[in-house]
Design an enzyme around this catalytic site. Structure first.
Site, PDB file in Angstrom:
ATOM      1  N   TRP A 162       0.830  -1.195   0.000  1.00 45.64           N
ATOM      2  CA  TRP A 162       0.000   0.000   0.000  1.00 45.64           C
ATOM      3  C   TRP A 162       0.864   1.244   0.000  1.00 45.64           C
ATOM      4  CZ3 TRP A 162      -2.774   1.188   5.286  1.00 45.64           C
ATOM      5  CH2 TRP A 162      -1.921   0.964   6.354  1.00 45.64           C
ATOM      6  N   HIS A 204      -6.818  19.302  -8.587  1.00 42.54           N
ATOM      7  CA  HIS A 204      -7.057  19.549 -10.011  1.00 42.54           C
ATOM      8  C   HIS A 204      -5.904  19.000 -10.856  1.00 42.54           C
ATOM      9  CE1 HIS A 204     -10.590  22.090  -9.125  1.00 42.54           C
ATOM     10  NE2 HIS A 204      -9.918  22.299  -8.008  1.00 42.54           N
ATOM     11  N   HIS A 210     -10.061  15.420 -13.810  1.00 44.80           N
ATOM     12  CA  HIS A 210     -10.618  15.872 -12.537  1.00 44.80           C
ATOM     13  C   HIS A 210     -11.919  16.635 -12.723  1.00 44.80           C
ATOM     14  CE1 HIS A 210      -8.069  19.385 -13.699  1.00 44.80           C
ATOM     15  NE2 HIS A 210      -9.055  20.093 -13.132  1.00 44.80           N
ATOM     16  N   ASP A 251     -14.302  19.841 -11.476  1.00 44.89           N
ATOM     17  CA  ASP A 251     -14.328  21.182 -10.892  1.00 44.89           C
ATOM     18  C   ASP A 251     -15.678  21.412 -10.234  1.00 44.89           C
ATOM     19  OD1 ASP A 251     -11.844  21.673 -11.997  1.00 44.89           O
ATOM     20  OD2 ASP A 251     -12.598  22.944 -13.619  1.00 44.89           O
ATOM     21  N   HIS A 310     -14.725  26.165  -6.725  1.00 48.19           N
ATOM     22  CA  HIS A 310     -13.359  26.268  -7.246  1.00 48.19           C
ATOM     23  C   HIS A 310     -13.021  27.698  -7.669  1.00 48.19           C
ATOM     24  CE1 HIS A 310      -9.704  25.515  -9.372  1.00 48.19           C
ATOM     25  NE2 HIS A 310     -10.227  25.494 -10.586  1.00 48.19           N
TER      26      HIS A 310
END
Length: 258
Positions: free
Chosen positions: A61, A69, A73, A75, A79
């Site tokens: 892990w 961003h 991604h 928004d 933002h």
């Protein structure tokens, strides 16, 4: 057969294809570069915690660090300053994360002119052929820019005057935010605005208009060439970061193949 059972069968038999619109997320993922006086987003980083060793004999892990961003991604309205009182990414209603899409292909125009801007008349002409934009759906703007995503330099395409990437005109951004029926804009570039949008009036019109209208953005999408102009269903899955302005996202499209 129930509606969901029919969908499950269509997925199992490939009558509905799942198209991944997400760019791989790694240290090589291109990131936006702002002028030096502003804070900069972080590149994606993995910190290994254990890998079947004395730090953890049976498990592998990592910690990760990245900007909200970075890469493909989402928004959220908060933002941008125009949406500062709007939803954070954790507050976006889950039902709005699954929506139909219209795909507008202007890759040939962007290949001729990297500063190409989508205008309202381009959208109107598309609607004459394909019908109206979907109510509560996405406008996905294909420019072919995803082909540049393996290189930070080619993706930003900057020179002494700044970046040169396709986007929307201020009028089109305002129309999309205030008059069109869509809930957001999806693009292949590093952000929803054109590379030259810092010099527009107003500057960064997509961010200002969309966020100010409570609408959303999706960026750095891939595989838009595998979607039809209409009929795809988009699943956008950002992390529900409390107070977050956005999140790297896995974005999928469901496409009926017959």
């Amino acid at each position: 057969m129930s509606l969901l059972s029919s969908l499950a069968e269509a997925l199992a038999t490939a009558r509905v294809e799942v198209v991944d619109l997400t760019a791989p997320l790694s240290a090589e993922t291109p990131i936006i570069q702002l002028p030096e006086q502003f804070a900069q987003t972080a590149r994606f980083e993995l910190e290994e915690l254990s890998r079947y060793d004395d730090r953890g004999p049976a498990w592998y892990w990592n910690n990760f660090r990245t900007g909200e961003h970075t890469g493909t991604h989402f928004d959220a309205p908060n933002h941008w300053v125009t949406g500062r009182d709007g939803d954070d990414v954790a507050s976006v209603p889950a039902a709005r994360l699954i929506a139909p899409a219209a795909v507008l292909d202007f890759s040939a125009r962007a290949a001729e002119d990297p500063d190409f801007l989508l205008e309202v008349e381009h959208v109107r002409a598309w609607e004459e052929t394909h019908g109206p934009l979907p109510e509560g759906g996405w406008l996905l703007y294909r420019t072919g820019w995803a082909a540049r995503s393996a290189s930070q330099q080619e993706f930003l395409n900057a020179d002494d005057t700044g970046p040169h990437t396709p986007g929307l005109s201020p009028d089109c951004a305002r129309w999309l935010a205030e008059e069109s029926p869509v809930l957001g804009l999806g693009v292949e570039t590093v952000g929803t605005d054109a590379g030259a949008a810092h010099s527009f009036d107003p500057p960064f019109p997509c961010h200002a208009a969309l966020m100010g209208s409570g609408k959303y953005g999706l960026t750095q999408l891939q595989n838009l060439d595998r979607l039809p102009p209409t009929g795809a269903l988009v699943v956008a899955a950002p992390l529900p970061i409390v107070s977050g302005s956005g999140s790297p996202s896995r974005v999928l499209a469901l496409v009926e193949r017959g």
